[in-house]
Write an enzyme that holds these catalytic residues in place. Structure first.
Site, PDB file in Angstrom:
ATOM      1  N   ARG A 106       0.824  -1.218   0.000  1.00  0.00           N
ATOM      2  CA  ARG A 106       0.000   0.000   0.000  1.00  0.00           C
ATOM      3  C   ARG A 106       0.854   1.263   0.000  1.00  0.00           C
ATOM      4  O   ARG A 106       0.451   2.287  -0.545  1.00  0.00           O
ATOM      5  CB  ARG A 106      -0.946  -0.009   1.189  1.00  0.00           C
ATOM      6  CG  ARG A 106      -2.048  -1.018   0.973  1.00  0.00           C
ATOM      7  CD  ARG A 106      -3.136  -0.877   1.985  1.00  0.00           C
ATOM      8  NE  ARG A 106      -4.318  -1.573   1.528  1.00  0.00           N
ATOM      9  CZ  ARG A 106      -5.089  -2.314   2.304  1.00  0.00           C
ATOM     10  NH1 ARG A 106      -4.815  -2.443   3.583  1.00  0.00           N
ATOM     11  NH2 ARG A 106      -6.149  -2.909   1.806  1.00  0.00           N
ATOM     12  N   LYS A 150     -19.142 -14.370   2.484  1.00  0.00           N
ATOM     13  CA  LYS A 150     -20.382 -13.622   2.797  1.00  0.00           C
ATOM     14  C   LYS A 150     -21.209 -13.298   1.567  1.00  0.00           C
ATOM     15  O   LYS A 150     -20.844 -12.462   0.759  1.00  0.00           O
ATOM     16  CB  LYS A 150     -20.024 -12.336   3.542  1.00  0.00           C
ATOM     17  CG  LYS A 150     -19.444 -12.617   4.918  1.00  0.00           C
ATOM     18  CD  LYS A 150     -19.044 -11.338   5.626  1.00  0.00           C
ATOM     19  CE  LYS A 150     -17.706 -11.453   6.292  1.00  0.00           C
ATOM     20  NZ  LYS A 150     -16.577 -10.958   5.504  1.00  0.00           N
ATOM     21  N   GLY A 198      -8.832  -8.298  -0.629  1.00  0.00           N
ATOM     22  CA  GLY A 198      -7.617  -8.674   0.093  1.00  0.00           C
ATOM     23  C   GLY A 198      -7.193 -10.122  -0.091  1.00  0.00           C
ATOM     24  O   GLY A 198      -6.019 -10.414  -0.332  1.00  0.00           O
ATOM     25  N   GLY A 228     -13.446  -3.543  -1.171  1.00  0.00           N
ATOM     26  CA  GLY A 228     -14.804  -3.030  -0.976  1.00  0.00           C
ATOM     27  C   GLY A 228     -15.140  -1.944  -1.987  1.00  0.00           C
ATOM     28  O   GLY A 228     -16.223  -1.943  -2.583  1.00  0.00           O
TER      29      GLY A 228
HETATM   30  P1  AMP Z   1     -15.100 -12.696   2.246  1.00  0.00           P
HETATM   31  O1  AMP Z   1     -14.636 -11.755   3.337  1.00  0.00           O
HETATM   32  O2  AMP Z   1     -16.580 -12.805   2.169  1.00  0.00           O
HETATM   33  O3  AMP Z   1     -14.443 -12.408   0.910  1.00  0.00           O
HETATM   34  O4  AMP Z   1     -14.609 -14.135   2.686  1.00  0.00           O
HETATM   35  C1  AMP Z   1     -13.261 -14.505   2.758  1.00  0.00           C
HETATM   36  C2  AMP Z   1     -13.173 -15.717   3.634  1.00  0.00           C
HETATM   37  O5  AMP Z   1     -13.979 -16.737   3.112  1.00  0.00           O
HETATM   38  C3  AMP Z   1     -11.782 -16.319   3.745  1.00  0.00           C
HETATM   39  O6  AMP Z   1     -11.289 -16.093   5.024  1.00  0.00           O
HETATM   40  C4  AMP Z   1     -12.016 -17.806   3.492  1.00  0.00           C
HETATM   41  O7  AMP Z   1     -11.384 -18.638   4.430  1.00  0.00           O
HETATM   42  C5  AMP Z   1     -13.523 -17.944   3.641  1.00  0.00           C
HETATM   43  N1  AMP Z   1     -14.054 -19.091   2.912  1.00  0.00           N
HETATM   44  C6  AMP Z   1     -13.787 -19.458   1.645  1.00  0.00           C
HETATM   45  N2  AMP Z   1     -14.412 -20.605   1.346  1.00  0.00           N
HETATM   46  C7  AMP Z   1     -15.084 -20.998   2.447  1.00  0.00           C
HETATM   47  C8  AMP Z   1     -15.889 -22.132   2.767  1.00  0.00           C
HETATM   48  N3  AMP Z   1     -16.126 -23.080   1.871  1.00  0.00           N
HETATM   49  N4  AMP Z   1     -16.405 -22.205   4.015  1.00  0.00           N
HETATM   50  C9  AMP Z   1     -16.148 -21.237   4.917  1.00  0.00           C
HETATM   51  N5  AMP Z   1     -15.410 -20.143   4.681  1.00  0.00           N
HETATM   52  C10 AMP Z   1     -14.871 -20.026   3.457  1.00  0.00           C
END
Ligand code: AMP
Length: 398
Positions: free
Chosen positions: A37, A199, A351, A374
């Site tokens: 960054r 999410k 990230g 974001g």
């Molecule tokens: P996000 O902040 O929504 O982009 O989510 C990122 C996070 O999603 C990372 O820390 C991953 O470990 C988690 N992730 C990816 N695949 C899975 C899964 N199948 N089950 C639970 N968490 C997950």
């Protein structure tokens, strides 16, 4: 670009307030462990210093929740920036008041001063009017180059702009906007969007908007299980976002109307618990009770890579599995490899996806790595970013 840019400014001898995103990771010894960054903000910093500005830099770091905390101090960043610039970077432990004013009064043309973390002040995230006014009183000209916070309306990137005649964007924001707006306005087809992560609710709206632009949408990561559930698949104990099921159903309906394909995983790496220390299995189609889907399986990887291989434009945000654990990283790293090998325009945001690309040392192979996960998603959702909207419009004919 209808906003003022730094090329429109005369900064010689002026006090320039520059908002950057120095939200860098610090290690246990409170040293900067990744300078990405800082390097991203460097072209603007050097441009302003070479132009003879008296540079006053603002940034946030971490989430100190409106209180001073040594763990979130920007002091180590001042040191690192000084080493990179090969000049002394002064540091002010206060943002406002006599200590800050004295530090600013000492600045000569071409000097650089980094102020302490703006989020040590609760007024920052509240976009407080008085605080914004006081920040603005520190300088003559304002420049925003913090793309990573452009989707937030905070005092140091939104409120403050009201008190400057000239509030311009820096080179990083200019570059991010040009790449991302091109992705929305005129992507070369086939345009493939890959969305992952955990999410659903953070990304369902961007998927909705991407349906209008992208030809193929690939969905992986934890969020894929809510999509699979809505298609009648059994997902065992995988994460399910029960609150987003209506939106997911709507997304499928719209995709069908638009004739777009939403590609979901067809096989999975599963385990009985959310852990790297338990045996894993590959299962196809349904996930049995007692198992959690933690990564996309080999057939899905092959299919996703073939879609990526045919694309002329690719956007990727979000990991395909729990890539922090090495048993569940194959999907994410394979996608990163696929993008690196592709001759398409490749844009990576967020990230985790950026971290995966860096882990396999393929950042240089991407067309663009966005510094704002974001912010880039909100732009692709079709939203206006308050930190950009607040900047001064270019005057007619400039
Ligand atoms: P996000 O902040 O929504 O982009 O989510 C990122 C996070 O999603 C990372 O820390 C991953 O470990 C988690 N992730 C990816 N695949 C899975 C899964 N199948 N089950 C639970 N968490 C997950």
């Amino acid at each position: 670009m209808n906003k003022l840019t730094i090329a429109d400014l005369d900064v010689k001898g002026k006090r320039v307030l520059l908002r950057v995103d120095f939200n860098v990771p610090l290690d246990g010894n409170h040293q900067v462990s990744d300078d990405t960054r800082i390097l991203a903000a460097l072209p603007t910093i050097q441009y302003l210093l070479n132009g003879g500005a008296r540079l006053i830099i603002l940034s946030h770091l971490g989430r100190p929740r409106g209180k001073p905390a040594e763990a979130f101090s920007l002091r180590p960043v001042a040191e690192m920036l000084g080493n990179i610039l090969q000049q002394q970077v002064f540091f002010s432990p206060a943002l406002l008041g006599p200590v800050a004013q004295a530090a600013i009064d000492c600045l000569k043309d071409g000097d650089c001063l980094l102020m302490e973390n703006v989020r040590f002040y609760p007024e920052e995230e509240k976009n407080d009017v008085q605080f914004s006014k006081e920040l603005a009183s520190l300088a003559d000209v304002y420049v925003n180059d913090a793309f990573g916070t452009a989707h937030r309306a905070h005092a140091s990137n939104e409120g403050v702009t009201r008190y400057f005649d000239n509030a311009a964007c820096g080179l990083l924001i200019e570059k991010e906007l040009s790449v991302l707006e091109n992705l929305i306005k005129s992507p070369e087809a086939p345009f493939c969007a890959i969305i992952g992560g955990a999410k659903v609710k953070d990304k369902i709206h961007v998927i909705g908007n991407l349906l209008n632009k992208a030809d193929e949408i690939l969905i992986g990561g934890g969020m894929a299980y809510t999509f699979l559930h809505s298609q009648g698949k059994r997902i065992g104990n995988s994460i399910l976002d029960g609150e987003s099921t209506d939106l997911v159903a709507e997304t499928f309906a719209r995709a069908e109307t638009l004739g777009k394909t939403v590609h979901l995983p067809t096989d999975h790496v599963v385990a009985e618990s959310f852990s790297n220390d338990v045996p894993t299995r590959i299962v196809e189609d349904h996930i049995p009770d007692g198992y959690i889907g933690l990564d996309i399986g080999p057939k899905t990887i092959a299919h996703f890579l073939s879609v990526i291989g045919n694309a002329k434009t690719v956007f990727w945000n979000g990991p395909m599995g729990v890539f922090e654990m090495n048993h569940f990283q194959q999907g994410t790293f394979s996608i990163a490899e696929g993008l690196a090998a592709s001759s398409a325009v490749t844009v990576v945001g967020g990230g985790d996806s950026v971290a995966a690309v860096n882990r396999i040392n393929k950042a240089g192979k991407m067309t663009h790595i966005s510094t704002g996960g974001g912010a880039s998603l909100e732009l692709l959702e079709g939203k206006k970013l308050p930190g950009i909207e607040a900047l001064t419009e270019k005057k007619h004919g400039t």
